[in-house]
Enzyme design. Sequence first.
Site, PDB file in Angstrom:
ATOM      1  N   HIS A 173      -3.514   6.256   3.710  1.00 31.11           N
ATOM      2  CA  HIS A 173      -4.552   4.488   3.582  1.00 31.11           C
ATOM      3  C   HIS A 173      -3.775   3.451   4.117  1.00 31.11           C
ATOM      4  CE1 HIS A 173      -5.900   1.299   0.035  1.00 31.11           C
ATOM      5  NE2 HIS A 173      -6.805   2.411   0.484  1.00 31.11           N
ATOM      6  N   ASP A 196       0.646  -1.227  -0.061  1.00 32.39           N
ATOM      7  CA  ASP A 196      -0.598  -0.117   0.214  1.00 32.39           C
ATOM      8  C   ASP A 196       0.483   1.347  -0.318  1.00 32.39           C
ATOM      9  OD1 ASP A 196      -2.519   1.391   0.855  1.00 32.39           O
ATOM     10  OD2 ASP A 196      -3.236   0.138   1.278  1.00 32.39           O
ATOM     11  N   SER A 219     -10.954  -1.490  -0.349  1.00 32.22           N
ATOM     12  CA  SER A 219      -9.732  -0.818   0.637  1.00 32.22           C
ATOM     13  C   SER A 219     -10.160  -1.151   1.422  1.00 32.22           C
ATOM     14  CB  SER A 219      -9.140   0.474  -0.071  1.00 32.22           C
ATOM     15  OG  SER A 219      -8.677   0.751  -1.340  1.00 32.22           O
TER      16      SER A 219
END
Length: 605
Positions: free
Chosen positions: A246, A187, A426
């Site tokens: 994220h 990520d 996600s």
Amino acid sequence: MRTLSSSSGSSSPRRKLISVAALSAALLTAASAQVAVARDAPSGRAAAVPAAGTGAAPATPVERLIVGYESGAAEARSDRAAAADAAAKGEKAGEDVGFQRRLGTGAALVDLGERLTGADVADVVAQYRADPQVAYVVPDRLNKPLATPNDTEYTKQWDLFETTAGMRVPAAWDLATGSGVTVAVIDTGYVAHSDLAANVVGGYDFISDTAVSADGNGRDSNPADPGDWYAAGECGQATGSNSSWHGTHVAGTIAAATGNGKGVAGIAYHAKVSPVRVLGKCGGYDSDIIDAITWASGGTVSGVPANTSVAKVINMSLGGSGACSTATQSAINGAVNRGTTVVVAAGNENRNAANSSPANCANVITVAATNRAGGRASYSNYGTAVDISAPGGETRTSAANGILSTLNSGTRTASTENYASYQGTSMAAPHIAGLAALMKSADPALTPDRIESAIKSNARALPGTCSGGCGAGLADAAKTVQAVKGGTSTGSTFTSTTAVPVPDNGSAVESPITVSGRGGNAPSALRVGVDITHTYRGDLVVDLVAPDGSVYRLKAAGSSDSADDVSATYTVNASAETADGTWKLRVQDTAAQDTGRINGWQLTF
């Protein structure tokens, strides 16, 4: 692929008065796993009834009783008197009953000798109940640890525990917590967070292009996330975007520290997270992602040191358009062949996942997102490429309906740590990565294909609607981990989905399931999945009734259990019962003020 929004608070539990008469009527059953009896106290006041819902093992035989005497009774002060009383009551009941010791509260612990039937125990209890010098008599129950986190934001994590559309994670924690498993989060990297730091192990920064890396260099051993913000006109976007952090949000869902009195709870909270950085400013290249998959799973990448924290699970909450390339598929195949399960997000374009990569690759678990009502989230991709669904949240109406996890308050570069709710596939994918880690912890011999098969075969029907295809259903962590705990991935399951109202403070109601074609006896680990909607679940007594009428206590009433709903899987030693026949789930509300319903239940042999 994600939307940032603030989280909201939750209401505090209320208190209720328990009807002692109603509770007493439901407490003693012939073949019950537990016994508890209360009588009226002097002056018409209700005698204190110890909480019954403390996790006693289902169908555990009662071997000892705790007897409280009135303060003026000789037995309350003298061990000799208590011993004589036990012997006398045992003689009247025709059983061998003996005083064992005095408890710190002054109550007497009474041993029932050899294992007695429920009827035998009832005879002894009746002798004590008839004695006006006895204030109460309750079983000395066998307890077990209960995995209810004290994390301050846990009550906002509906995705883990809510009856309607939660993933039923808490019951899985009684079986596995992720110990011994590393999950690679491929990520944006990791920004320091105290609620996650204890579970972070070495990772790597695979971004080779300095324009993308935004940290001033290429590949190195530091996977720190410097921020992925961009200005208006950059990255092909008319408007700019703040840093997402994220990867840290994803990692928190998987393995945030749990039971530490702060923040959120991670699904596999004893697992380790290896942050592997492939996404930076404007995204990330296939070439870097391919190397990251290879390295994370223990493969060799030229110029990169060997991985000392090889992952058995990879999470990729990322994607783009187009077919799965041969190069990407080759990297995934290599990881799976090395024993690593690869979990990917289905994508957030509200389109067929067949048009999104790596969601459309083979040998991956592709995850669609559900909202708080259990339906497909409006943004989630769908279709035959989807294997399973998991909570991804939907924040259009309220941030409280998103997925809360670890984050950072910095708009460009890192600032102070915080928590925030996101929505997206996600967010759904790490729920499945965390579940895979729990499974691998429960049975280290599980292969990626067995993990995928078990997740899908033990899923439950989506509580809400899904157009276009959402895979096998909504993942059920408790059922899935239980299924693999003994090394097998599936069993024969018989289900009732007929709703049965549970009246307020009334008679017991029953929901039947007819089992046929099994032959022989039921297993020693019969799994009973229960889904009951009822505010203040401490009111409820829940029993399993075998075809011959034998009763196994699944849940006793408890005046201190103010939480709502019963969503759990119980294990019962039913080896003495014939498998075929009509089994019943019996539920009784023992106190005034609430009604509820049995939404459904199931037996897994």
